[in-house]
Design a protein around this motif. Structure first.
Motif, PDB file in Angstrom:
ATOM      1  N   ASN A 159       0.854  -1.191   0.000  1.00 47.52           N
ATOM      2  CA  ASN A 159       0.000   0.000   0.000  1.00 47.52           C
ATOM      3  C   ASN A 159       0.887   1.237   0.000  1.00 47.52           C
ATOM      4  OD1 ASN A 159       0.816   0.466   2.735  1.00 47.52           O
ATOM      5  ND2 ASN A 159      -0.841  -0.829   3.462  1.00 47.52           N
ATOM      6  N   ASN A 160       0.256   2.418   0.037  1.00 46.11           N
ATOM      7  CA  ASN A 160       1.018   3.668  -0.019  1.00 46.11           C
ATOM      8  C   ASN A 160       1.808   3.955   1.252  1.00 46.11           C
ATOM      9  OD1 ASN A 160       0.228   4.237  -2.610  1.00 46.11           O
ATOM     10  ND2 ASN A 160      -1.580   5.377  -1.962  1.00 46.11           N
ATOM     11  N   THR A 185      10.180   2.954  -0.740  1.00 44.62           N
ATOM     12  CA  THR A 185       8.846   2.907  -1.347  1.00 44.62           C
ATOM     13  C   THR A 185       7.768   3.211  -0.308  1.00 44.62           C
ATOM     14  OG1 THR A 185       8.719   0.517  -0.989  1.00 44.62           O
ATOM     15  CG2 THR A 185       9.588   1.255  -3.106  1.00 44.62           C
ATOM     16  N   GLY A 186       6.574   3.442  -0.773  1.00 42.83           N
ATOM     17  CA  GLY A 186       5.468   3.791   0.117  1.00 42.83           C
ATOM     18  C   GLY A 186       5.630   5.203   0.635  1.00 42.83           C
ATOM     19  N   ASN A 187       5.334   5.407   1.907  1.00 45.97           N
ATOM     20  CA  ASN A 187       5.416   6.760   2.465  1.00 45.97           C
ATOM     21  C   ASN A 187       6.851   7.163   2.815  1.00 45.97           C
ATOM     22  OD1 ASN A 187       5.918   5.309   4.794  1.00 45.97           O
ATOM     23  ND2 ASN A 187       4.183   6.128   5.935  1.00 45.97           N
ATOM     24  N   LEU A 210       9.554  -3.898   5.178  1.00 46.34           N
ATOM     25  CA  LEU A 210       8.803  -2.872   4.459  1.00 46.34           C
ATOM     26  C   LEU A 210       9.736  -1.861   3.787  1.00 46.34           C
ATOM     27  CD1 LEU A 210       6.153  -2.042   7.219  1.00 46.34           C
ATOM     28  CD2 LEU A 210       6.053  -3.829   5.474  1.00 46.34           C
ATOM     29  N   HIS A 211       9.242  -1.193   2.766  1.00 45.13           N
ATOM     30  CA  HIS A 211       9.912  -0.130   2.006  1.00 45.13           C
ATOM     31  C   HIS A 211      11.014  -0.653   1.084  1.00 45.13           C
ATOM     32  CE1 HIS A 211       7.653   2.666   4.367  1.00 45.13           C
ATOM     33  NE2 HIS A 211       8.333   2.446   5.473  1.00 45.13           N
ATOM     34  N   LEU A 212      10.987  -1.927   0.724  1.00 45.15           N
ATOM     35  CA  LEU A 212      12.039  -2.491  -0.126  1.00 45.15           C
ATOM     36  C   LEU A 212      12.024  -1.855  -1.509  1.00 45.15           C
ATOM     37  CD1 LEU A 212      11.513  -6.247   0.796  1.00 45.15           C
ATOM     38  CD2 LEU A 212      13.275  -4.703   1.669  1.00 45.15           C
ATOM     39  N   ASN A 213      13.202  -1.735  -2.114  1.00 42.45           N
ATOM     40  CA  ASN A 213      13.295  -1.222  -3.477  1.00 42.45           C
ATOM     41  C   ASN A 213      12.834  -2.287  -4.467  1.00 42.45           C
ATOM     42  OD1 ASN A 213      14.034   0.742  -5.486  1.00 42.45           O
ATOM     43  ND2 ASN A 213      15.753  -0.601  -5.969  1.00 42.45           N
ATOM     44  N   ASP A 214      13.432  -3.464  -4.370  1.00 40.44           N
ATOM     45  CA  ASP A 214      12.970  -4.570  -5.207  1.00 40.44           C
ATOM     46  C   ASP A 214      12.930  -5.834  -4.369  1.00 40.44           C
ATOM     47  OD1 ASP A 214      16.012  -3.940  -6.096  1.00 40.44           O
ATOM     48  OD2 ASP A 214      15.717  -6.103  -5.942  1.00 40.44           O
ATOM     49  N   ILE A 215      12.180  -6.798  -4.865  1.00 42.56           N
ATOM     50  CA  ILE A 215      11.926  -8.045  -4.154  1.00 42.56           C
ATOM     51  C   ILE A 215      12.441  -9.198  -5.009  1.00 42.56           C
ATOM     52  CG2 ILE A 215      10.094  -9.545  -3.285  1.00 42.56           C
ATOM     53  CD1 ILE A 215       8.462  -6.935  -2.786  1.00 42.56           C
ATOM     54  N   LYS A 216      13.146 -10.121  -4.381  1.00 40.90           N
ATOM     55  CA  LYS A 216      13.800 -11.220  -5.107  1.00 40.90           C
ATOM     56  C   LYS A 216      12.962 -12.500  -5.198  1.00 40.90           C
ATOM     57  CE  LYS A 216      17.603  -8.785  -5.455  1.00 40.90           C
ATOM     58  NZ  LYS A 216      17.922  -8.106  -6.672  1.00 40.90           N
ATOM     59  N   ASN A 270       6.789  -1.613  -1.065  1.00 38.45           N
ATOM     60  CA  ASN A 270       7.124  -2.998  -1.383  1.00 38.45           C
ATOM     61  C   ASN A 270       7.414  -3.744  -0.086  1.00 38.45           C
ATOM     62  OD1 ASN A 270       6.923  -2.657  -4.164  1.00 38.45           O
ATOM     63  ND2 ASN A 270       9.048  -2.009  -4.335  1.00 38.45           N
ATOM     64  N   ALA A 271       6.757  -4.880   0.096  1.00 46.36           N
ATOM     65  CA  ALA A 271       6.860  -5.593   1.364  1.00 46.36           C
ATOM     66  C   ALA A 271       7.001  -7.093   1.150  1.00 46.36           C
ATOM     67  CB  ALA A 271       5.616  -5.312   2.209  1.00 46.36           C
TER      68      ALA A 271
END
Length: 118
Positions: free
Chosen positions: A19-20, A64-66, A39-45, A24-25
């Motif tokens: 969510n905003n 990412t997100g807030n 939480l707030h990950l740039n990219d997910i593997k 990325n979680a």
């Protein structure tokens, strides 16, 4: 590009844009029914339903997100879907937290008490 490593092996039960607020979680269901959240990950593997081991790179630091106007970082927490009733009676230690949220203590665990030390 700094890697975020999984602290507990387990099953990824959520992977993607949440969510905003969280951005990325990744949520990993580990031993003792504890959920480790990143939480707030740039990219997910890894996608949802992947099995990961401790030390696996699950993503990279992000904002990412807030957190979009902040330096890259990760918010990490551990919670349990099974309430620890006895935690309800422990003082919160945060005088600014409204009393109406004190029931949440039954679900959130102190990572320092539940992570392996080297």
């Amino acid at each position: 590009g700094t890697p975020v490593r999984c602290q507990s092996g387990g099953l990824i039960i959520y992977s993607g844009y949440m969510n905003n607020t969280a951005g990325n979680a990744v949520f990993v269901l580990g031993p003792k029914w504890r959920v480790h959240m990143y939480l707030h990950l740039n990219d997910i593997k890894y996608p949802k339903w992947s099995v990961v081991c401790p030390g696996d790179t699950i993503g990279t630091l992000g904002n990412t997100g807030n957190a979009k106007n902040t330096p890259s970082h990760v918010h990490y927490g551990i919670f349990t879907p099974i309430p620890y009733i006895w935690n309800f009676f422990i003082p919160m230690g945060n005088e600014k937290a409204p009393i109406k949220y004190s029931w949440r203590k039954m679900f959130w665990l102190d990572p320092a008490k539940h992570l392996p030390t080297k």
